[in-house]
Design a protein around this motif. Structure first.
Motif, PDB file in Angstrom:
ATOM      1  N   SER A   1       5.999   2.889   1.819  1.00  0.00           N
ATOM      2  CA  SER A   1       7.014   2.466   0.932  1.00  0.00           C
ATOM      3  C   SER A   1       7.635   3.145  -0.126  1.00  0.00           C
ATOM      4  O   SER A   1       7.184   4.081  -0.623  1.00  0.00           O
TER       5      SER A   1
ATOM      6  N   TYR B   1      22.450  -5.040   7.461  1.00  0.00           N
ATOM      7  CA  TYR B   1      21.848  -3.799   7.791  1.00  0.00           C
ATOM      8  C   TYR B   1      22.095  -3.011   9.019  1.00  0.00           C
ATOM      9  O   TYR B   1      22.436  -4.017   9.816  1.00  0.00           O
TER      10      TYR B   1
ATOM     11  N   VAL C   1      17.090  -0.348  10.727  1.00  0.00           N
ATOM     12  CA  VAL C   1      16.211  -0.630   9.535  1.00  0.00           C
ATOM     13  C   VAL C   1      15.986  -2.445   9.130  1.00  0.00           C
ATOM     14  O   VAL C   1      15.213  -2.706   8.189  1.00  0.00           O
TER      15      VAL C   1
ATOM     16  N   PHE D   1      13.826  -2.753   5.654  1.00  0.00           N
ATOM     17  CA  PHE D   1      14.622  -2.478   4.398  1.00  0.00           C
ATOM     18  C   PHE D   1      15.212  -3.771   3.700  1.00  0.00           C
ATOM     19  O   PHE D   1      15.622  -4.691   4.702  1.00  0.00           O
TER      20      PHE D   1
ATOM     21  N   LEU E   1      16.749  -0.552  -2.990  1.00  0.00           N
ATOM     22  CA  LEU E   1      16.908  -0.485  -1.620  1.00  0.00           C
ATOM     23  C   LEU E   1      15.352  -0.252  -1.563  1.00  0.00           C
ATOM     24  O   LEU E   1      14.967   0.494  -1.723  1.00  0.00           O
TER      25      LEU E   1
ATOM     26  N   MET F   1      12.300  -0.026   0.938  1.00  0.00           N
ATOM     27  CA  MET F   1      12.246   0.520   2.244  1.00  0.00           C
ATOM     28  C   MET F   1      10.791   0.469   2.466  1.00  0.00           C
ATOM     29  O   MET F   1       9.724   1.201   1.792  1.00  0.00           O
TER      30      MET F   1
ATOM     31  N   ASP G   1      13.337   8.225   9.439  1.00  0.00           N
ATOM     32  CA  ASP G   1      13.908   7.593   8.006  1.00  0.00           C
ATOM     33  C   ASP G   1      14.163   8.721   7.163  1.00  0.00           C
ATOM     34  O   ASP G   1      15.013   8.553   6.151  1.00  0.00           O
TER      35      ASP G   1
END
Length: 125
Positions: free
Chosen positions: A17, A60, A64, A68, A81, A83, A90
């Motif tokens: 992440s 989105y 994602v 996300f 953001l 993730m 990505d």
């Protein structure tokens, strides 16, 4: 003048992440929709997510969704953001952008007024 500065990028393993931040100055964040875009080497820039100025609705790109999350803190002039479950695909330079319009979707590049320089995200083992 208007400025957007991204941070939080880096190298992460697949499944990891990262949280990107976009700090804005020179304009009032409350009245702007903020989008995140990314561009991978050899590929066109792609809209990833957007949070609307009017009601905070979020949008989105399909690739994602569920991984996300975009959010905003107007008091801190910052959009985030988050993730999760990152994948090698990505990997890209991620940039934030501001639109005076109340966007009801990610929107096209031409709908945005200000852009940041970007931060590199690399997903690799």
């Amino acid at each position: 003048q208007a400025q957007l500065v991204e941070s939080g990028g880096g190298l992460v393993q697949p499944g990891g992440s990262l949280r990107l931040s976009c700090v804005v100055s020179g304009f009032t964040l409350d009245y702007y929709s903020i989008g995140w875009f990314r561009q991978a080497p050899g590929k066109e820039r792609e809209g990833v997510s957007c949070i609307s100025s009017s009601d905070g609705s979020t949008y989105y790109v399909d690739s994602v969704k569920g991984r996300f999350t975009i959010s905003r803190d107007n008091a801190k002039n910052t959009v985030y953001l988050q993730m999760n479950s990152l994948k090698p695909e990505d990997t890209a330079v991620y940039s934030c952008a501001a639109s005076r319009g109340s966007l009801q979707g990610i929107g096209a590049m031409w709908e945005y007024d200000y852009f940041g320089q970007g931060t590199q995200v690399t997903v690799s083992s």
